[in-house]
Scaffold this motif. Structure first.
Motif, short mmCIF file in Angstrom:
data_model
loop_
_atom_site.label_atom_id
_atom_site.label_comp_id
_atom_site.label_asym_id
_atom_site.label_seq_id
_atom_site.Cartn_x
_atom_site.Cartn_y
_atom_site.Cartn_z
N LEU A 185 10.30 3.19 -14.25
CA LEU A 185 9.06 3.04 -13.50
C LEU A 185 9.11 1.79 -12.81
O LEU A 185 8.04 1.70 -11.98
N LEU A 186 10.08 1.06 -12.76
CA LEU A 186 10.23 0.00 -11.76
C LEU A 186 11.46 -0.28 -11.70
O LEU A 186 12.57 0.27 -12.46
N GLY A 187 11.91 -1.11 -10.37
CA GLY A 187 13.58 -1.07 -10.18
C GLY A 187 13.81 -0.26 -9.03
O GLY A 187 13.01 0.05 -8.04
N GLY A 188 15.07 0.22 -9.24
CA GLY A 188 15.84 1.14 -7.95
C GLY A 188 15.31 2.62 -8.46
O GLY A 188 15.50 3.12 -9.55
N ASN A 189 15.23 3.34 -7.60
CA ASN A 189 15.02 4.99 -7.36
C ASN A 189 13.91 5.16 -8.63
O ASN A 189 14.33 5.86 -9.62
N ILE A 190 12.82 4.55 -8.51
CA ILE A 190 11.86 4.94 -9.40
C ILE A 190 11.62 6.62 -9.61
O ILE A 190 11.44 7.18 -8.59
N LEU A 191 11.71 6.96 -10.85
CA LEU A 191 11.19 8.22 -11.44
C LEU A 191 12.12 9.28 -10.40
O LEU A 191 11.76 10.25 -9.98
N GLY A 192 13.34 8.53 -10.14
CA GLY A 192 14.42 9.35 -9.53
C GLY A 192 14.13 9.59 -7.96
O GLY A 192 14.78 10.32 -7.37
N GLN A 193 13.27 8.93 -7.34
CA GLN A 193 12.74 8.96 -5.99
C GLN A 193 13.49 7.82 -5.39
O GLN A 193 13.64 7.08 -5.76
N PRO A 194 13.55 8.15 -4.06
CA PRO A 194 14.11 6.78 -3.07
C PRO A 194 13.17 6.08 -3.03
O PRO A 194 12.60 5.83 -1.93
N PHE A 195 12.64 5.29 -3.93
CA PHE A 195 11.56 4.27 -3.86
C PHE A 195 12.06 3.20 -4.85
O PHE A 195 12.19 3.40 -5.87
N ASP A 196 12.31 1.93 -4.10
CA ASP A 196 12.49 0.78 -4.99
C ASP A 196 11.28 -0.32 -5.03
O ASP A 196 10.71 -0.47 -4.00
N PHE A 197 10.99 -0.76 -6.18
CA PHE A 197 9.98 -1.45 -6.37
C PHE A 197 9.96 -2.40 -7.39
O PHE A 197 10.43 -1.81 -8.56
N ASP A 198 9.78 -3.72 -7.57
CA ASP A 198 9.56 -4.50 -8.69
C ASP A 198 8.57 -5.63 -8.80
O ASP A 198 8.04 -5.84 -7.73
N ILE A 199 8.22 -6.01 -9.65
CA ILE A 199 7.02 -6.93 -9.95
C ILE A 199 7.50 -8.04 -10.62
O ILE A 199 8.13 -8.19 -11.60
N GLU A 200 6.84 -9.46 -10.15
CA GLU A 200 7.07 -10.61 -10.79
C GLU A 200 5.72 -11.02 -11.01
O GLU A 200 4.92 -10.80 -10.28
N VAL A 201 5.52 -11.82 -12.29
CA VAL A 201 4.37 -12.60 -12.62
C VAL A 201 4.60 -14.16 -12.26
O VAL A 201 5.49 -14.86 -12.60
N HIS A 202 3.57 -14.46 -11.47
CA HIS A 202 3.61 -16.02 -11.04
C HIS A 202 2.17 -16.51 -11.80
O HIS A 202 1.35 -16.14 -11.55
#
Lengths: 600, 181, 243
Positions: free
Chosen positions: A306-323
């Motif tokens: 649900l985060l990282g590369g190819n989210i849910l097998g789609q060409p969609f990369d996204f990640d989250i950081e907590v500051h």
């Protein structure tokens, strides 16, 4: 004074972990302080050298935030939450008792360097105070017995990690659930729905839903995402504003404790819509204890695709950081928050340009409230039209309220927009008469008894969701004075009217409180309100006089009964102003004193 | 304007009398002024206590107990009270001690500085007014109606200010006459 | 010499031409019109902190140094209401620091003082804070008297943007904000600051002072003795275009 070996190795591991990256200075300073106890001059020099910043800029940041210290403040640092709700629960007496047992003055470090005790702005535990932070870990429900036990543990130098776990227990106190808190979504469900719709269609759904920002200002979420999506840039960013600093507000804490998946999922959906690969959640320093749990949720989401590369097998990369922030209310203002994320003092930027075009690292950025992002998941799953049918025409959906003060069941209440304040009070349980309700914290509005039928909605009372309730025994002057000191402490200091004005106002309130006030001082308060409301740089200064203005209009006798006379009065005690000379000369004759009232 | 002369009192608190000297610098215009005013308590008359007055001019800030008594006497008796000069307006030179602790100052001046007689003590005669912990401009102690800054305000500024006041106009100085130094 | 091809806005009832992208204070300055200001300087990016240049543009308060001029915009500048606010802001600055003009060598050349004269500030009005701000005289050529600092950050900008040195920064928060220098000791002598730096001459008040040149011009001949600040618009001609 060169940095010692252990200092150097601890520092080097922090710097390596943070990639020697100046924009991560907040995290570098926090982790360094956690390892070394304080930020000494040579340590700041070393950090500056390592990240390639001028030393003065590193010191500038280190000196801005309440939770960073550039001098030693004891191996145990106890900070009592000093919101008015903590005061109503007796925090000042408890703090005094703690100081007496430790032979300590508030604000001072003990001579052996063991401990310091002070106050801090609201820590977001208003439904379970009196609260405090010990070495920046949240403690709730303080009692005289706990004070005694805590003093013993400090004296015995017992590590905080070995203190009774129940002291650190934070209750959720969810009292009423509606569409958001009662949702039955499983992680990934809303995201899958959003990805299936596609980014453009998802944006349309958000616009159709009528979802508006839950931080209080109520800007259309769809419009914000669209502006960010349309803005040109090398990268786009999603920022979740979890700097929940408005005294009396604690709903984001509960969302991040119990619904973290929903919040991260909302960020991911936002990332998909605006074309971002990176999301940042800015968590207020007071919620430091949530960092590890939140990071575990992130790890689980990565593992689940649900985060990282190819989210849910789609060409969609996204990640989250907590500051993590470090004790600065102003960072709830979105441009100040971005400055802080870039490693700088949290001073609001000149706007325009707005963050949607020039945000984090100068790139298009959408900054959304925790609750807004969580609500976006409902829109993704159920559609905009479904969502827009909840609430009122102008205020779609539900609102989570943080209720504290004089009610039987303080905690979290979720309602469809349009609920009356009276309804909330009825549900929270009222004994006796209610004198006032402070909605939206100090920067919001003080409602009197005759205004309780007003509605929580953008078209009536827009709010981030804090309701602090005051029964008829409470002194509304003291409420306003508490808020005046809050603003003086939290002003960033950038602009003249707010930097100096908030302190002038706090001093005027103290002048009345100590019995030196006159009608001239009330005129001065109105004058400061008129100045600061128009001339300040950001919302903090513009709203800093609101509680004083509201209470002066609605609870004026609470001020007037404090006036010493109808004539001008000095702010200081004239007789006390001779105290040092009396001490040094040993005199105590009549001429060595000054009557505070004019002799006739 | 009333036919009778305006009654005016002046005094210097924690000041250097420089503002009074500047006042005298209006030179022959003093004669014109005396057509319009008469003096109550003032270094010019040697009257010790101020009676009911139309106008009071106070030079200097408030640094000790006696200053407080005199200032209150002026406020009680003067319909219009004016802060005359930098020290009355913001404490001026004497206020530059304000970031120091008075106890340290007294100890240094009377006990520990070099060149003092052996056994020198801080004077404690009841006749002496005790200094305040900090020096204050006069508006921090009583209500002040008008301010005339300057160290000292020039004779022209004082003349303009007084003629405005006496004529019933709100004083207005303008460029060249308004000065903080 | 109004260029008919340029759009105009209306400042205090007078048409002021501007080139698109100019702020109100830039347009006004180019037209010889005075908008009171402290932290703004034609050579540096707008800062917007002192708020002395607060005007009412189309009915809304805002800092003239950060508002872009727009065609047809109606701007109130030297009205009683705005000068009253400016006077109060100046009084706040005067009581926040220690501003003893008679003993300051910047007196007569000081923008804070001249601006206060301009709006008729007769007293600081508020109770003084009298903060303790030690002087830094460690540098051989330059003295830093922090008592007079108004947090305008012109030195910060000049040192960073022109000198490329980053000698100065603001630290602290709120009323505890204060100027710091770029050294571990906290002293100016341990930086590479030089009297020839742009930052050494940009201070609008008397914080950064070159040694051995004080009181060179007698009273009567100093910058703002000669004419009021409002009559000196354009006297500090921009030496380079703002970024």
């Amino acid at each position: 004074m060169p940095a010692t070996m252990t200092t150097t190795s601890a520092l080097q591991s922090v710097l390596a972990r943070q990639g020697h990256d100046g924009t991560r200075l907040m995290q570098i300073l926090r982790e360094t302080q956690e390892a070394l106890g304080w930020l000494s001059p040579p340590v700041l020099t070393e950090i500056a050298r390592d990240i390639g910043w001028p030393r003065a800029r590193v010191e500038s940041t280190a000196g801005f935030y309440s939770f960073f210290h550039t001098r030693p403040l004891g191996r145990y640092r106890v900070l009592w939450s000093d919101n008015i709700t903590d005061r109503m629960l007796g925090n000042i007496d408890l703090m005094q008792a703690m100081c007496e047992k430790l032979w300590l003055e508030p604000g001072r470090v003990s001579e052996d360097g063991l401990v310091s005790v002070d106050t801090t702005s609201c820590t977001g535990m208003c439904d379970q105070g009196p609260a405090l932070l010990v070495n920046y870990r949240a403690v709730t429900r303080m009692t005289p017995r706990r004070v005694e036990a805590m003093v013993d543990l400090i004296r015995a130098e017992t590590p905080v990690a070995a203190w009774p776990a129940e002291w650190f227990a934070v209750e959720d106190n969810i009292r009423r659930k509606d569409i958001l808190l009662g949702n039955a979504l499983v992680p990934g469900e809303a995201l899958a729905a959003a990805l299936e719709r596609g980014a453009a269609a998802m944006l349309d759904e958000i616009k159709r839903s009528g979802l508006r920002g839950r931080g209080g200002a109520g800007f259309g979420t769809g419009l914000k995402w669209e502006a960010c999506r349309d803005a040109m840039g090398e990268a786009h960013y999603v920022i979740c504003n979890a700097d929940e600093g408005e005294p009396g507000t604690f709903k984001d804490r509960v969302l991040l404790t119990r619904y973290a998946d929903l919040v991260f999922e909302g960020m991911t959906i936002a990332g998909h819509v605006v074309g971002a690969k990176k999301g940042l959640l800015y968590l207020r320093g007071e919620y430091r204890y949530l960092l590890e749990p939140l990071e575990s949720v992130l790890a689980a989401r990565r593992a689940a695709g649900l985060l990282g590369g190819n989210i849910l097998g789609q060409p969609f990369d996204f990640d989250i950081e907590v500051h993590l922030g470090a004790g600065a209310y102003i960072c709830g203002e979105e441009s100040a928050l971005i400055e802080s994320l870039e490693g700088k003092p949290g001073r609001p930027r000149i706007r325009p340009p707005f963050p949607v075009t020039h945000g984090y690292l100068g790139q298009p950025t959408t900054v959304n409230n925790v609750e807004t992002l969580a609500a976006a998941c409902l829109v993704a799953k159920h559609g905009g039209e479904w969502y827009s049918k909840v609430g009122t025409t102008k205020s779609a959906g539900s609102k989570i309220l943080s209720v504290s003060g004089d009610v039987e069941r303080p905690g979290i209440y979720e309602y469809p927009f349009g609920v009356t304040v009276q309804q909330v009070l009825n549900d929270a349980g009222i004994e006796g008469c209610t004198q006032a309700v402070q909605v939206s914290g100090p920067s919001g509005v003080t409602l009197g008894q005759n205004e309780l039928e007003r509605r929580i909605a953008f078209e009536d009372i827009p709010t981030a969701g804090a309701l602090m309730v005051f029964d008829c025994t409470r002194d509304m002057f003291e409420v306003a004075r508490n808020f005046a000191h809050f603003f003086a402490h939290e002003s960033c200091g950038f602009c003249t009217p707010c930097r100096v004005g908030t302190t002038v106002v706090a001093r005027l309130m103290d002048k009345l409180a100590t019995g030196h006030g006159s009608p001239y001082d009330i005129d001065e308060m109105f004058k400061m309100h008129r100045l600061m409301q128009g001339a300040s740089h950001c919302g903090l200064g513009n709203s800093a006089c609101n509680p004083m203005f509201d209470t002066l209009n609605k609870f004026r006798p609470a001020y007037e009964r404090r006036l010493k006379s109808l004539d001008y009065e000095p702010a200081f005690d004239l007789d006390a102003a001779l105290s040092q000379a009396r001490q040094m000369t040993g005199r105590d004759d009549a001429a060595a004193h000054l009557a505070n009232v004019e002799e006739s | 304007m009333a036919d009778r002369k305006l009654r005016v009192a002046t005094t210097s608190l924690a000041g250097c009398f420089g503002c009074h000297m500047s006042f005298l610098d209006i030179d022959e215009r003093l004669l014109d002024l005396l057509e319009l005013v008469e003096f109550d308590r003032s270094p010019i008359t040697d009257i010790k206590h101020c009676g009911p007055c139309d106008l009071g001019l106070v030079e200097g800030g408030v640094c000790n107990a006696e200053n407080v008594h005199v200032l209150r006497e002026f406020r009680k008796n003067c319909k219009i009270l004016v802060a005359l000069g930098a020290c009355a307006v913001n404490g001026g030179l004497p206020a530059q001690r304000n970031h120091l602790d008075l106890r340290d100052i007294l100890a240094a001046v009377y006990e520990t500085e070099g060149g003092l007689a052996r056994g020198a003590r801080i004077p404690n005669d009841p006749e002496l007014p005790l200094p305040l912990n900090q020096v204050h401009p006069i508006h921090e102690v009583v209500k002040i109606d008008y301010f005339l800054p300057g160290c000292p305000p020039s004779a022209d500024a004082i003349w303009k200010f007084l003629t405005d006041l006496i004529a019933g106009r709100t004083p207005h100085l303008g460029h060249g006459l308004i000065h903080y130094d | 010499m109004t260029d008919n091809t340029l759009p105009t806005c209306l400042i205090d009832g007078e048409e002021v031409p501007f080139t698109p992208g100019q702020t109100l204070i830039q347009a006004a300055t180019a037209a010889g019109k005075y908008i009171p200001h402290l932290c703004w300087h034609p050579d540096f990016a707008a800062h917007g902190s002192c708020k002395i240049c607060t005007v009412k543009a189309d009915g809304r308060f805002g800092a003239a140094c950060t508002i872009e001029a727009r065609a047809g915009m109606t701007v109130e500048n030297r009205t009683t209401e705005l000068d009253d606010k400016r006077r109060t802001l100046l009084q706040l600055l005067f009581v926040e620091g220690n501003h003893f003009c008679p003993s300051c060598e910047k007196s007569g050349n000081c923008l804070l003082q001249a601006t206060a004269y301009e709006v008729g500030m007769m007293s600081p009005h508020f109770d003084h804070f009298y903060p303790d701000r030690p002087v830094d005289a460690s540098h051989p050529d330059v003295l830093l008297d922090f008592n007079r600092c108004i947090m305008c950050e012109l030195c910060v900008r000049a040192s960073r943007d022109v000198d490329g040195k980053n000698i100065f920064a603001l630290s602290g928060r709120g009323i505890k904000s204060h100027l710091i220098v770029n050294s571990e000791s906290g002293r100016i002598k341990d930086t590479d600051f030089s009297a020839g730096d742009r930052a050494a001459e940009v201070c609008p008040v008397g914080v950064i002072l070159k040694k051995r040149v004080g009181f060179a011009v007698p009273i009567g001949g100093r910058k703002y003795d000669v004419s009021p600040v409002s009559a000196q618009v354009g006297a500090q001609a921009p030496t380079r275009e703002e970024a």
